[in-house]
Motif scaffolding. Structure first.
Motif, PDB file in Angstrom:
ATOM      1  N   GLY A  44       7.615   5.579   2.637  1.00  0.00           N
ATOM      2  CA  GLY A  44       7.618   5.309   4.075  1.00  0.00           C
ATOM      3  C   GLY A  44       6.218   5.052   4.595  1.00  0.00           C
ATOM      4  N   PHE A  45       5.275   5.884   4.172  1.00  0.00           N
ATOM      5  CA  PHE A  45       3.897   5.737   4.631  1.00  0.00           C
ATOM      6  C   PHE A  45       3.318   4.406   4.151  1.00  0.00           C
ATOM      7  N   GLY A  46       3.587   4.083   2.904  1.00  0.00           N
ATOM      8  CA  GLY A  46       3.082   2.834   2.335  1.00  0.00           C
ATOM      9  C   GLY A  46       3.589   1.629   3.116  1.00  0.00           C
ATOM     10  N   ARG A  47       4.866   1.689   3.464  1.00  0.00           N
ATOM     11  CA  ARG A  47       5.463   0.590   4.214  1.00  0.00           C
ATOM     12  C   ARG A  47       4.797   0.465   5.585  1.00  0.00           C
ATOM     13  N   SER A  48       4.593   1.599   6.265  1.00  0.00           N
ATOM     14  CA  SER A  48       4.099   1.514   7.640  1.00  0.00           C
ATOM     15  C   SER A  48       2.621   1.131   7.686  1.00  0.00           C
ATOM     16  N   ILE A  49       1.813   1.618   6.769  1.00  0.00           N
ATOM     17  CA  ILE A  49       0.388   1.307   6.849  1.00  0.00           C
ATOM     18  C   ILE A  49       0.128  -0.136   6.448  1.00  0.00           C
ATOM     19  N   ALA A  50       1.043  -0.710   5.664  1.00  0.00           N
ATOM     20  CA  ALA A  50       0.797  -2.055   5.154  1.00  0.00           C
ATOM     21  C   ALA A  50       1.397  -3.153   6.028  1.00  0.00           C
ATOM     22  N   GLU A  51       2.303  -2.778   6.963  1.00  0.00           N
ATOM     23  CA  GLU A  51       2.993  -3.852   7.691  1.00  0.00           C
ATOM     24  C   GLU A  51       2.128  -4.354   8.857  1.00  0.00           C
ATOM     25  N   GLY A  95     -11.517 -17.195  10.357  1.00  0.00           N
ATOM     26  CA  GLY A  95     -12.378 -17.643   9.261  1.00  0.00           C
ATOM     27  C   GLY A  95     -13.389 -16.606   8.835  1.00  0.00           C
ATOM     28  N   ASN A  96     -13.326 -15.403   9.439  1.00  0.00           N
ATOM     29  CA  ASN A  96     -14.256 -14.328   9.087  1.00  0.00           C
ATOM     30  C   ASN A  96     -13.704 -13.577   7.880  1.00  0.00           C
ATOM     31  N   LEU A  97     -13.807 -14.212   6.726  1.00  0.00           N
ATOM     32  CA  LEU A  97     -13.095 -13.696   5.561  1.00  0.00           C
ATOM     33  C   LEU A  97     -13.689 -12.408   5.017  1.00  0.00           C
ATOM     34  N   SER A  98     -14.996 -12.223   5.176  1.00  0.00           N
ATOM     35  CA  SER A  98     -15.590 -11.030   4.573  1.00  0.00           C
ATOM     36  C   SER A  98     -15.068  -9.747   5.214  1.00  0.00           C
ATOM     37  N   LEU A  99     -14.963  -9.731   6.555  1.00  0.00           N
ATOM     38  CA  LEU A  99     -14.439  -8.531   7.212  1.00  0.00           C
ATOM     39  C   LEU A  99     -12.969  -8.317   6.807  1.00  0.00           C
ATOM     40  N   ALA A 100     -12.222  -9.421   6.794  1.00  0.00           N
ATOM     41  CA  ALA A 100     -10.815  -9.324   6.398  1.00  0.00           C
ATOM     42  C   ALA A 100     -10.682  -8.757   4.989  1.00  0.00           C
ATOM     43  N   LEU A 101     -11.502  -9.264   4.121  1.00  0.00           N
ATOM     44  CA  LEU A 101     -11.451  -8.826   2.726  1.00  0.00           C
ATOM     45  C   LEU A 101     -11.885  -7.362   2.587  1.00  0.00           C
ATOM     46  N   GLY A 102     -12.922  -7.009   3.355  1.00  0.00           N
ATOM     47  CA  GLY A 102     -13.405  -5.611   3.342  1.00  0.00           C
ATOM     48  C   GLY A 102     -12.290  -4.664   3.756  1.00  0.00           C
ATOM     49  N   LEU A 103     -11.599  -5.027   4.842  1.00  0.00           N
ATOM     50  CA  LEU A 103     -10.496  -4.178   5.304  1.00  0.00           C
ATOM     51  C   LEU A 103      -9.369  -4.151   4.275  1.00  0.00           C
ATOM     52  N   GLY A 104      -9.174  -5.307   3.649  1.00  0.00           N
ATOM     53  CA  GLY A 104      -8.152  -5.367   2.604  1.00  0.00           C
ATOM     54  C   GLY A 104      -8.462  -4.396   1.485  1.00  0.00           C
ATOM     55  N   LEU A 105      -9.743  -4.365   1.101  1.00  0.00           N
ATOM     56  CA  LEU A 105     -10.155  -3.424   0.045  1.00  0.00           C
ATOM     57  C   LEU A 105      -9.882  -1.982   0.461  1.00  0.00           C
ATOM     58  N   ILE A 106     -10.236  -1.684   1.708  1.00  0.00           N
ATOM     59  CA  ILE A 106     -10.027  -0.312   2.190  1.00  0.00           C
ATOM     60  C   ILE A 106      -8.544   0.036   2.209  1.00  0.00           C
ATOM     61  N   LEU A 107      -7.745  -0.921   2.660  1.00  0.00           N
ATOM     62  CA  LEU A 107      -6.296  -0.699   2.720  1.00  0.00           C
ATOM     63  C   LEU A 107      -5.747  -0.364   1.330  1.00  0.00           C
ATOM     64  N   ILE A 108      -6.195  -1.135   0.352  1.00  0.00           N
ATOM     65  CA  ILE A 108      -5.735  -0.881  -1.015  1.00  0.00           C
ATOM     66  C   ILE A 108      -6.239   0.467  -1.500  1.00  0.00           C
ATOM     67  N   ILE A 148      -6.934   3.084   0.282  1.00  0.00           N
ATOM     68  CA  ILE A 148      -6.175   4.170   0.921  1.00  0.00           C
ATOM     69  C   ILE A 148      -4.830   4.356   0.223  1.00  0.00           C
ATOM     70  N   SER A 149      -4.150   3.246  -0.032  1.00  0.00           N
ATOM     71  CA  SER A 149      -2.856   3.335  -0.718  1.00  0.00           C
ATOM     72  C   SER A 149      -2.996   4.020  -2.068  1.00  0.00           C
ATOM     73  N   LEU A 150      -4.002   3.567  -2.820  1.00  0.00           N
ATOM     74  CA  LEU A 150      -4.201   4.148  -4.146  1.00  0.00           C
ATOM     75  C   LEU A 150      -4.518   5.633  -4.064  1.00  0.00           C
ATOM     76  N   THR A 151      -5.399   5.991  -3.123  1.00  0.00           N
ATOM     77  CA  THR A 151      -5.796   7.390  -3.004  1.00  0.00           C
ATOM     78  C   THR A 151      -4.604   8.268  -2.633  1.00  0.00           C
ATOM     79  N   VAL A 152      -3.862   7.816  -1.617  1.00  0.00           N
ATOM     80  CA  VAL A 152      -2.715   8.616  -1.182  1.00  0.00           C
ATOM     81  C   VAL A 152      -1.731   8.787  -2.343  1.00  0.00           C
ATOM     82  N   ASN A 153      -1.468   7.685  -3.044  1.00  0.00           N
ATOM     83  CA  ASN A 153      -0.554   7.755  -4.191  1.00  0.00           C
ATOM     84  C   ASN A 153      -1.054   8.688  -5.275  1.00  0.00           C
TER      85      ASN A 153
END
Lengths: 235, 243
Positions: free
Chosen positions: A163-170, A199-212, A214-219
């Motif tokens: 449930g948490f994975g679904r909500s944080i990722a949507e 077009g600000n891909l670096s910030l997007a990518l940085g957040l993407g890394l953090i999101l992943i 967080i998922s990995l850590t929680v799991n």
């Protein structure tokens, strides 16, 4: 257009700097999804257990529907909650649209079916094993539900995690009902969508890394906890 | 321990009990009454022994006929006076001690007393050293002893047992038999399904022989082994198959 390596390099630098804005976005993401998980667990765990244990006519129909709703499209949930909370909606007077509360409501609705359906599966098996013994102890229905939820705690942790994975990722639901307002309702996924479109891909990518991360850590934490607890107190 | 004020569930009786599945009679009992001591129910597999004690214990509803506890329909409030030890022990995923405290707490015993009583019950079962061990890691015999200790901790007036030592090591079997003897001596009525005729001789005062869902003989244990009254009884003791 930046190259992927350039963006990645910049992303890592941004994450390492961990400035106030970034912190705010991450914190709000965790708060919204954490709160949605808490509310959905309060509803989904007992509801799933109840559906697993009871014998009424439309039980199987309801279970099938709930299971099907696990795949609820976030944008549709967002749209329905938006309609409910908008000025003309049934809950319009509460003035909740474009607030974190609205995002919590949408994500809660999104993940209740996941938690309910997975809980029902787990509890159904346990109930089969324990029902005679619990009858012999003369337990009330609510006491049975409590007992079985506790007996299934290790498997139910996985349901909560799903449930948490679904909500944080949507992104679909929170962007509609939250509006992605800077410093108010901007979370990781909505920021990624916005920054990518700018077009600000670096910030997007940085957040993407953090999101992943967080998922990995929680799991990982949960798996560790689960294995440790299983060994210490169980099977 | 805590049941002094309320009424008894004895005798537990059944009349005209019938359970059928797919046109096959699984249980057909005209009259039966259980009043005290230890009664052993014996008979071939599929004779309806387990079904009978589950029905008497109120876990299984009959298609027709009725079960009465002390002359009345079984009441939910009397539930805890009637214990049943299932063939495969059903234990919670908690420590051995917590399994018993849980049952005592469910029966309304205060938390502080429950722990004390649970520890005493574990000691009686010879499991005090395993109090903190997870119940699910105990051996089969230890699990069965724990399940019996839990059932007896609730001070039932009647305890049904479904082959309690069927898949249990000899040491645990001895411990279980000692616990049952002591419980019977302290006034607990026990009804024991068993395939072990030696155990029946050691524990029971009465024997009920079941074949094909019905009771074919009911005798005091001595007479059953010396002079069985029924042809089925003689055949069973001679080791013949009761088809």
């Amino acid at each position: 257009m930046q190259s992927f390596t350039q963006s990645l390099h910049e992303a890592v630098r941004l994450v390492a700097a961990f400035d106030g804005d970034l912190r705010e976005i991450i914190l709000l993401s965790l708060q919204v999804s954490g709160m949605a998980l808490a509310v959905a667990a309060l509803i989904g765990l007992p509801l799933g257990a109840f559906l697993a244990m009871s014998q009424f006519r439309f039980r199987q129909v309801i279970l099938t529907i709930v299971t099907a709703l696990m795949g609820l499209p976030p944008v549709v949930v967002g749209l329905v909650v938006y309609l409910l909370l908008s000025n003309n909606g049934a809950l319009g007077p509460l003035q909740l649209l474009y607030t974190p509360t609205a995002m919590v409501i949408a994500q809660t609705i999104l993940i209740i079916p996941i938690i309910t359906a997975l809980t029902a599966q787990t509890i159904e098996q346990l109930h089969h094993e324990y029902k005679d013994q619990l009858s012999l102890l003369g337990l009330s229905n609510s006491a049975r539900i409590k007992t079985l939820l506790w007996e299934g705690r290790f498997d139910l942790a996985t349901a909560l995690l799903a449930g948490f994975g679904r909500s944080i990722a949507e992104v679909g639901a929170v962007i509609i009902v939250g509006g992605n307002i800077n410093h108010v309702t901007r979370v990781m996924t909505t920021t990624i969508a916005l920054e990518t479109s700018k077009g600000n891909l670096s910030l997007a990518l940085g957040l993407g890394l953090i999101l992943i991360a967080i998922s990995l850590t929680v799991n990982a934490l949960l798996m560790l906890l689960r294995n440790y607890a299983r060994r210490a107190a169980n099977e | 321990m805590s049941n002094a004020t309320s009424t008894t569930v004895l005798p537990i009786s059944a009349s005209k009990l019938r359970i059928e599945r797919a046109d096959r009679l699984l249980l057909g009992i005209d009259e039966l009454s259980v009043t005290g001591d230890c009664t052993a129910i014996i008979g071939p597999n599929g004779a309806g022994k387990s079904l009978l004690i589950k029905t008497l214990a109120g876990l299984q509803a009959a298609d027709s006929g009725e079960v009465r506890w002390a002359g009345a329909a079984p009441q939910h409030t009397d539930r805890r006076r009637v214990g049943l030890l299932l063939q495969r022990p059903v234990l919670l995923r908690r420590s051995a001690l917590a399994n018993i405290t849980y049952a005592l707490r469910a029966a309304g015993v205060q938390a502080s007393q429950a722990k004390e009583q649970a520890m005493a019950a574990l000691t009686t079962a010879g499991l005090e050293a395993l109090a903190a061990s997870p119940a699910k890691v105990l051996s089969g015999g230890e699990q069965q002893r724990l399940a019996l200790a839990r059932a007896l901790a609730l001070s039932p007036e009647v305890l049904f047992l479904d082959e309690p030592t069927a898949s249990v090591d000899p040491i645990s079997t001895q411990s279980i038999e000692l616990m049952l003897k002591s419980a019977t001596e302290h006034g607990c009525t026990t009804v024991l399904v068993s395939h072990d005729l030696g155990q029946v001789r050691r524990l029971a005062q009465h024997v009920i022989l079941m074949v094909k869902g019905g009771i074919v003989e009911r005798s005091p244990v001595g007479r059953f082994f010396e002079q069985p009254q029924s042809a089925e009884g003689r055949a069973y003791l001679a080791g013949d198959l009761l088809l």
